[in-house]
Design a protein around this motif. Structure first.
Motif, short mmCIF file in Angstrom:
data_model
loop_
_atom_site.label_atom_id
_atom_site.label_comp_id
_atom_site.label_asym_id
_atom_site.label_seq_id
_atom_site.Cartn_x
_atom_site.Cartn_y
_atom_site.Cartn_z
N LEU A 1 160.96 3.34 17.20
CA LEU A 1 160.88 2.22 18.37
C LEU A 1 159.47 2.01 18.76
CD1 LEU A 1 163.77 3.74 20.64
CD2 LEU A 1 163.62 1.89 19.14
N ALA A 2 159.26 0.81 18.80
CA ALA A 2 157.63 0.46 19.47
C ALA A 2 157.78 0.22 20.94
CB ALA A 2 157.37 -1.28 18.89
N LEU A 3 157.23 1.06 21.72
CA LEU A 3 157.40 0.83 23.22
C LEU A 3 156.50 -0.08 23.87
CD1 LEU A 3 157.19 4.75 24.09
CD2 LEU A 3 159.31 3.54 23.45
N LYS A 4 157.10 -0.94 24.44
CA LYS A 4 156.32 -1.99 25.30
C LYS A 4 155.90 -1.57 26.80
CE LYS A 4 158.35 -6.01 22.92
NZ LYS A 4 158.41 -7.25 23.12
N GLU A 5 157.00 -1.30 27.44
CA GLU A 5 156.44 -0.96 28.84
C GLU A 5 156.76 0.68 28.99
OE1 GLU A 5 158.68 -3.31 31.71
OE2 GLU A 5 158.31 -5.09 30.60
N ILE A 6 155.63 1.30 29.27
CA ILE A 6 155.73 2.61 29.77
C ILE A 6 155.19 3.14 31.03
CG2 ILE A 6 156.09 3.43 27.35
CD1 ILE A 6 152.91 4.35 27.58
N ALA A 7 155.65 3.93 31.79
CA ALA A 7 155.00 4.32 33.06
C ALA A 7 155.05 6.12 33.10
CB ALA A 7 155.79 3.76 34.11
N LEU A 8 153.92 6.81 33.73
CA LEU A 8 154.03 8.09 33.94
C LEU A 8 155.15 8.40 34.75
CD1 LEU A 8 152.80 10.93 33.12
CD2 LEU A 8 151.30 10.41 34.99
N VAL A 9 156.04 9.48 34.16
CA VAL A 9 157.20 9.90 35.45
C VAL A 9 156.79 11.46 35.98
CG1 VAL A 9 158.75 10.80 33.64
CG2 VAL A 9 159.72 10.02 35.53
N GLY A 10 155.86 12.03 35.12
CA GLY A 10 155.72 13.49 35.62
C GLY A 10 154.97 14.23 34.58
N ILE A 11 154.49 15.46 34.86
CA ILE A 11 153.95 16.29 33.90
C ILE A 11 154.57 17.49 33.91
CG2 ILE A 11 151.52 17.51 33.45
CD1 ILE A 11 150.25 15.08 34.72
N VAL A 12 154.84 18.17 32.69
CA VAL A 12 155.51 19.30 32.49
C VAL A 12 154.39 20.22 32.30
CG1 VAL A 12 157.26 20.52 31.11
CG2 VAL A 12 157.65 18.10 31.65
N ASP A 13 154.65 21.49 32.73
CA ASP A 13 153.82 22.59 32.67
C ASP A 13 154.72 23.64 31.77
OD1 ASP A 13 151.54 24.38 32.63
OD2 ASP A 13 151.91 25.03 34.67
N GLN A 14 154.85 23.51 30.56
CA GLN A 14 155.52 24.54 29.95
C GLN A 14 154.93 25.69 29.38
OE1 GLN A 14 157.65 22.15 26.91
NE2 GLN A 14 157.99 24.09 25.60
N ILE A 15 155.32 26.87 29.99
CA ILE A 15 154.81 28.12 29.70
C ILE A 15 155.83 28.78 29.05
CG2 ILE A 15 153.71 30.26 30.50
CD1 ILE A 15 152.68 28.38 32.75
N ASP A 16 155.89 29.21 27.91
CA ASP A 16 156.75 30.23 27.04
C ASP A 16 156.01 31.20 26.67
OD1 ASP A 16 158.67 31.13 25.53
OD2 ASP A 16 159.07 29.09 24.22
N GLN A 17 156.30 32.27 27.38
CA GLN A 17 155.81 33.40 27.28
C GLN A 17 156.15 34.40 25.97
OE1 GLN A 17 155.84 35.76 30.98
NE2 GLN A 17 154.20 34.75 31.84
N SER A 18 157.48 34.18 25.56
CA SER A 18 158.01 34.85 24.32
C SER A 18 157.43 34.10 23.20
CB SER A 18 159.72 34.50 24.54
OG SER A 18 160.01 32.99 24.44
N GLU A 19 157.16 32.94 23.28
CA GLU A 19 156.28 32.46 21.99
C GLU A 19 155.03 32.44 22.18
OE1 GLU A 19 157.94 31.07 19.18
OE2 GLU A 19 159.72 31.79 19.92
N ASN A 20 154.38 32.80 23.36
CA ASN A 20 153.09 32.87 23.63
C ASN A 20 152.32 31.60 23.40
OD1 ASN A 20 150.72 34.41 24.57
ND2 ASN A 20 149.88 34.76 22.43
N GLU A 21 153.00 30.60 24.15
CA GLU A 21 152.44 29.21 24.11
C GLU A 21 152.63 28.56 25.58
OE1 GLU A 21 153.79 27.61 19.67
OE2 GLU A 21 154.85 26.74 21.31
N HIS A 22 151.43 27.76 25.64
CA HIS A 22 151.48 27.13 26.83
C HIS A 22 150.90 25.51 26.48
CE1 HIS A 22 149.17 26.37 30.86
NE2 HIS A 22 150.19 25.69 30.96
N TRP A 23 151.95 24.76 26.87
CA TRP A 23 151.90 23.45 26.77
C TRP A 23 151.78 22.53 28.18
CZ3 TRP A 23 151.34 20.45 22.03
CH2 TRP A 23 151.66 21.10 20.92
N ILE A 24 150.91 21.76 28.09
CA ILE A 24 151.10 20.53 29.31
C ILE A 24 151.38 19.29 28.67
CG2 ILE A 24 149.48 19.66 31.11
CD1 ILE A 24 147.79 21.92 31.27
#
Length: 133
Positions: free
Chosen positions: A60-83
């Motif tokens: 899909l080619a996105l035309k209109e996008i808008a920021l809805v939020g930011i997810v702070d994903q901390i997964d200690q079991s996988e030792n990963e932190h994504w924003i």
């Protein structure tokens, strides 16, 4: 990977009250349903990364996008932190199709109030914003 916070991105693609979700094949969160998206490359603007990832994953080619939020994903079991900034996409061209079957086993459009389980952490994290809670 060392102790590094990584930057991802995603898009809540909604059409007729339904959201497009993909089921992950790989860890982390293999078998979980989530929004299309991926990582932001070095020196890549986030909005460009969102558009690129969606085109690569579902065509899909996105035309209109808008920021809805930011997810702070901390997964200690996988030792990963994504924003991950998550954008809504209300206008796009193309027909959604599964373009990376090595990464995703299924794809579908789901009612926002009747989603498949289990959901990825990022999808769970942004759901209240999508529902207006």
């Amino acid at each position: 990977m060392g102790k590094t916070t990584r930057i991802g991105c995603g898009a809540a693609i909604i059409e007729n009250g339904k959201i497009l979700l993909l089921q992950r094949r790989r860890a982390p969160e293999a078998g979980h349903w989530g929004m299309p998206g991926g990582k932001v490359d070095w020196m890549e603007p986030i909005e460009h990364a969102v558009r690129r990832e969606i085109l690569e994953e579902v065509g899909l080619a996105l035309k209109e996008i808008a920021l809805v939020g930011i997810v702070d994903q901390i997964d200690q079991s996988e030792n990963e932190h994504w924003i991950a900034p998550v954008y809504t996409a209300s206008a796009f061209t193309g027909v959604a199709r599964l373009l990376e079957p090595e990464k995703h086993s299924e794809m579908g459009w789901f009612d926002l109030r009747n989603l498949p389980a289990p959901l990825t952490l990022a999808t769970k994290g942004i759901l209240p914003a999508l529902l207006g809670a």
